[in-house]
Design an enzyme around this catalytic site. Structure first.
Site, PDB file in Angstrom:
ATOM      1  N   GLY A  37      11.649   1.525   2.921  1.00 53.77           N
ATOM      2  CA  GLY A  37      11.027   0.200   2.904  1.00 53.77           C
ATOM      3  C   GLY A  37       9.605   0.278   2.406  1.00 53.77           C
ATOM      4  N   ASP A  38       9.051  -0.885   2.095  1.00 49.55           N
ATOM      5  CA  ASP A  38       7.686  -0.945   1.584  1.00 49.55           C
ATOM      6  C   ASP A  38       6.700  -1.215   2.715  1.00 49.55           C
ATOM      7  OD1 ASP A  38       8.489  -0.465  -1.011  1.00 49.55           O
ATOM      8  OD2 ASP A  38       8.837  -2.589  -1.424  1.00 49.55           O
ATOM      9  N   ILE A  39       5.487  -0.729   2.517  1.00 47.49           N
ATOM     10  CA  ILE A  39       4.442  -0.885   3.525  1.00 47.49           C
ATOM     11  C   ILE A  39       3.311  -1.723   2.934  1.00 47.49           C
ATOM     12  CG2 ILE A  39       2.794   0.326   4.998  1.00 47.49           C
ATOM     13  CD1 ILE A  39       5.106   2.688   4.447  1.00 47.49           C
ATOM     14  N   LYS A  41       5.564  -2.767   7.809  1.00 49.79           N
ATOM     15  CA  LYS A  41       6.679  -2.154   7.091  1.00 49.79           C
ATOM     16  C   LYS A  41       7.788  -3.195   6.989  1.00 49.79           C
ATOM     17  CE  LYS A  41       9.099   2.307   6.912  1.00 49.79           C
ATOM     18  NZ  LYS A  41       9.256   3.620   7.550  1.00 49.79           N
ATOM     19  N   ILE A  80       0.812  -1.226   0.000  1.00 47.31           N
ATOM     20  CA  ILE A  80       0.000   0.000   0.000  1.00 47.31           C
ATOM     21  C   ILE A  80       0.841   1.268   0.000  1.00 47.31           C
ATOM     22  CG2 ILE A  80      -2.129  -0.973   0.978  1.00 47.31           C
ATOM     23  CD1 ILE A  80      -1.170  -0.066   3.748  1.00 47.31           C
ATOM     24  N   ASP A  85      12.049  15.239   8.735  1.00 42.05           N
ATOM     25  CA  ASP A  85      11.468  15.020   7.402  1.00 42.05           C
ATOM     26  C   ASP A  85       9.980  15.369   7.424  1.00 42.05           C
ATOM     27  OD1 ASP A  85      11.496  14.480   4.702  1.00 42.05           O
ATOM     28  OD2 ASP A  85      11.389  12.295   4.926  1.00 42.05           O
ATOM     29  N   SER A 127       5.205   3.159   0.215  1.00 46.31           N
ATOM     30  CA  SER A 127       6.640   3.072   0.485  1.00 46.31           C
ATOM     31  C   SER A 127       7.001   4.142   1.496  1.00 46.31           C
ATOM     32  CB  SER A 127       7.449   3.323  -0.786  1.00 46.31           C
ATOM     33  OG  SER A 127       6.945   2.541  -1.832  1.00 46.31           O
ATOM     34  N   GLY A 128       7.805   3.763   2.462  1.00 46.44           N
ATOM     35  CA  GLY A 128       8.319   4.741   3.420  1.00 46.44           C
ATOM     36  C   GLY A 128       9.678   5.205   2.948  1.00 46.44           C
ATOM     37  N   SER A 129      10.422   5.898   3.822  1.00 44.45           N
ATOM     38  CA  SER A 129      11.729   6.399   3.389  1.00 44.45           C
ATOM     39  C   SER A 129      12.690   5.246   3.115  1.00 44.45           C
ATOM     40  CB  SER A 129      12.303   7.372   4.422  1.00 44.45           C
ATOM     41  OG  SER A 129      12.290   6.797   5.699  1.00 44.45           O
TER      42      SER A 129
END
Length: 325
Positions: free
Chosen positions: A29-31, A46, A23, A136, A25-27
């Site tokens: 990794g994928d979520i 995550k 659903i 951020d 992407s974080g800084s």
């Protein structure tokens, strides 16, 4: 999800969380959306490859633990390793402010901006009280909750967060001038561009740019072209420094310029007066005769979308309503 090798088909983490689909992407990794197979509850997961060059999910999980219990901080269910991944299981949240801005055709009313500003200042203040700076601050890292928390704003993605003072002695980190830019150039403070160590003032200045981004639809330093990332950052920095606050905020209530000028005037170790900043916007909110009723711009649009969907056999709602992390 395809069942090819490398997919997360039937991937269960923490013994009970089954991955459903990606659903976001974080800084770093994928979520994924996942389901707790013991009770059917949806959660967010995550994933970070254990081969990542700069693993930071363990760090982020520790930070969430420090922040646990704060309003608008997602709850952590589990952290551990599974197959070749570091895994963080947390509350499932709703769309980000960037998603919602797009959903609202990149236009927010002043009422929505001011209701958001109030919650955003409080979220950042809470992180600062726990001796960390976020580094951020951007629309993508603020998410609305879901269900009974649908009007509550959450702050996420603490992979770049940094401790700025000691818990016990309250000793502040030293001033330095040789730092690389951390965070997102569009919303970075001028001092961050200049290589100065970030502190509380920088999170607050970044928030000022986020608010003006919502007011204006875009910032003057967006869309600058350059051959390299470094040159692009240079151009953004130059444009930011050469755009007076009064020009940036022209056509909008004076409180936005007051906010930014205040943040830019803070000293490196100085604690921002969060209440003063909230009051700036609260008084403006009342002056404009708004009611703090949690009716955001997307609340109306979603209601309209739901009504349209109901009248056309109930199929279209998902397409029109932003979902995901």
């Amino acid at each position: 999800m395809a069942s090819s090798s490398g997919s997360k088909a039937e991937f269960i983490v923490g013994g009970k969380y089954k991955l459903v689909r990606k659903i976001g992407s974080g800084s770093f990794g994928d979520i994924y959306l996942a389901i707790n197979i013991t009770n059917g509850e949806e959660v967010a997961v995550k994933l970070e490859s254990q081969k990542a060059r700069h693993p930071q999910l363990l760090y982020e999980s520790k930070l969430y633990k420090i922040l646990q219990g704060g309003v608008g901080i997602p709850h952590i269910r589990w952290y551990g390793q599974e197959k070749d991944y570091n895994v963080l299981v947390m509350d499932l949240l709703g769309p980000s402010l960037e998603d919602l801005f797009n959903f609202c055709s990149r236009r927010f009313t002043m009422k929505t901006v001011l209701m958001l500003a109030d919650q955003m200042i409080s979220r950042i203040e809470y992180v600062h009280t726990k001796n960390f700076i976020h580094r951020d601050i951007k629309p993508d890292n603020f998410l609305m909750g879901i269900g009974r928390h649908c009007n509550k704003l959450f702050l996420i993605d603490f992979g770049l967060a940094k401790k700025y003072r000691d818990n016990r002695t309250r000793q502040h980190i030293p001033y330095r001038e040789d730092k690389n830019l951390t965070g997102t150039a569009r919303y970075a403070s001028i001092n961050a561009h200049l290589g100065i160590e970030q502190s509380r003032r920088d999170d607050m200045e970044s928030l000022g740019y986020v608010l003006m981004y919502f007011n204006r639809t875009s910032l003057p330093w967006q869309g600058l072209k350059a051959a390299t990332k470094k040159q692009k950052y240079e151009k953004i920095s130059e444009k930011k420094m050469s755009t007076p606050v009064e020009v940036l905020c022209k056509g909008f209530p004076a409180e936005f310029a007051m906010y930014l000028n205040y943040c830019r005037g803070l000293r490196f170790e100085e604690a921002p007066d969060y209440m003063y900043l909230r009051q700036l916007f609260r008084i403006l909110f009342r002056t404009l005769n708004h009611q703090y009723d949690y009716t955001f711009d997307w609340t109306m649009l979603k209601q309209k979308a739901a009504q349209q969907a109901a009248s056309s056999s109930g199929q279209g709602q998902q397409a029109q309503t932003p979902t995901g992390f």
